[in-house]
Motif scaffolding. Structure first.
Motif, PDB file in Angstrom:
ATOM      1  N   SER A  49     -72.181  71.284 -57.174  1.00 58.68           N
ATOM      2  CA  SER A  49     -71.123  70.000 -56.356  1.00 58.68           C
ATOM      3  C   SER A  49     -72.244  69.142 -55.821  1.00 58.68           C
ATOM      4  CB  SER A  49     -69.972  69.798 -56.267  1.00 58.68           C
ATOM      5  OG  SER A  49     -69.327  68.747 -55.655  1.00 58.68           O
TER       6      SER A  49
ATOM      7  N   TYR B 212     -69.690  70.695 -61.335  1.00 61.39           N
ATOM      8  CA  TYR B 212     -69.926  71.403 -62.480  1.00 61.39           C
ATOM      9  C   TYR B 212     -69.644  72.583 -62.564  1.00 61.39           C
ATOM     10  CZ  TYR B 212     -72.355  66.681 -63.143  1.00 61.39           C
ATOM     11  OH  TYR B 212     -73.080  65.565 -63.493  1.00 61.39           O
TER      12      TYR B 212
ATOM     13  N   CYS C 281     -76.891  67.620 -59.913  1.00 55.92           N
ATOM     14  CA  CYS C 281     -75.251  67.444 -59.801  1.00 55.92           C
ATOM     15  C   CYS C 281     -76.028  66.330 -58.392  1.00 55.92           C
ATOM     16  CB  CYS C 281     -74.993  68.438 -59.184  1.00 55.92           C
ATOM     17  SG  CYS C 281     -75.036  68.618 -57.229  1.00 55.92           S
TER      18      CYS C 281
END
Length: 341
Positions: free
Chosen positions: A315, A295, A288
């Protein structure tokens, strides 16, 4: 016609990320100033990938008059001293520190969650950016709350060392190197060794045994999303450079299935659902980094409570947890109030 924007704390991790995101999202700017402490005066920082270099200006002598927006990423000390001065000069402050978050006259904003709250910014001319772990969690909770009404949240975080700044990242690197070469490890930024370890302690301890980081997640979630939601948090520092992860269990008032939750999360703003029930069918922090999305993976029903859902949330904490959210607040402010660009 664009804005005049100052980025305060421009030499730090979050400040540099703010500059990068302003350029990346083509935020309408006529001028941008990099502002930092006196020791960083004259230091050059890049405006994202534009190739344009900015010389840092001394915050002690910076004239706030005529500037539209100031993105503060310098901590509570500078925010306490300089944010009111900027605000009094007519510059709207978007502050990343914890100082103003629970001030009833300061909106605490995650644009995907509570955009209407920004309308109260004129009371202090200051807007607060939430804690990094709170920001990603409420983006995930909001669409689910709208559908089935959340009663209770239990969250365990796995927070990267970048949340503690450059010093935290340096300490993980140096301790990892020391282990491989057989050198002695001396914790400095953290209370115990962070390399190949996890530390269930972020920020100071409070009288009830929780830490201030855990308290922030509780009170900020209530302020941003709904004061009726009960939150229990355990915040843990892990040996990851960038990217916060969270294991979240949610209890709802109304019935909701895992399939319904997946459908809701798949369509919600700011979220990316990656949830294949197979090897590697989920997101980890490494994947990420550099991305603005939050996510979601591992969505499943919790059989221990009525109307329960468990999920995994990841994240980039330097982006959605800090810099990106601040720039999104500036964009929201522009659309609703400042009307330039």
């Amino acid at each position: 016609m664009g804005y005049r924007v100052a980025v305060v704390g421009a030499t730090g991790n979050v400040g540099r990320e703010m500059l990068a995101i302003l350029a990346e999202r083509e935020f309408p700017m006529d001028e941008v100033a990099a502002v930092a402490s006196p020791r960083s005066h004259g230091t050059e920082v890049e405006l994202g990938d534009t190739g344009k270099m900015l010389k840092c200006r001394n915050i002690e002598h910076f004239d706030w008059a005529g500037w539209d927006i100031a993105l503060f990423a310098a901590g509570s000390g500078p925010a306490k001293e300089y944010a009111p001065k900027a605000a009094a000069a007519g510059c709207v402050v978007i502050d990343n520190s914890s100082l103003y978050r629970m001030d009833p006259d300061v909106p605490l904003i995650v644009p995907e969650v509570n955009p209407d709250a920004i309308d109260g910014y004129k009371k202090r001319n200051i807007i607060a950016n939430p804690n990094c772990s709170t920001a990603q969690m409420v983006v995930a909770l909001k669409p689910l709350h709208d559908f089935a009404t959340i009663k209770r949240v239990v969250v365990s975080t796995y927070q990267s060392v970048s949340g503690a700044g450059k010093a935290g990242m340096d300490e993980l690197f140096e301790q990892s190197r020391a282990i491989f070469v057989g050198d002695k490890i001396e914790p400095s930024k953290f209370t115990k060794p962070i390399a190949f370890n996890v530390i269930p302690h972020i920020d100071v301890f409070l009288d009830d045994g929780s830490t201030k980081e855990e308290w922030k997640m509780v009170v900020e979630t209530k302020k941003i999303l709904d004061p009726r939601i009960k939150v229990q948090a355990t915040c843990v520092r892990v040996p990851v450079f960038v990217g916060h992860s969270e294991s979240i269990t949610i209890e709802f008032e109304k019935e909701i299935t895992a399939e319904q939750a997946q459908d809701i999360l798949r369509e919600a703003p700011g979220l990316m659902l990656v949830d294949k029930r197979e090897d590697g069918g989920y997101i980890t922090p490494v994947e990420c980094v550099g991305d603005g999305a939050t996510y979601i993976s591992r969505v499943r029903e919790d059989p221990t409570v009525e109307n329960g859902i468990a999920l995994w949330c990841v994240s980039d904490n330097l982006r959605k947890g800090a810099a990106l959210n601040a720039v999104q607040i500036a964009e929201l402010l522009g659309r609703r109030h400042l009307k330039k660009g």
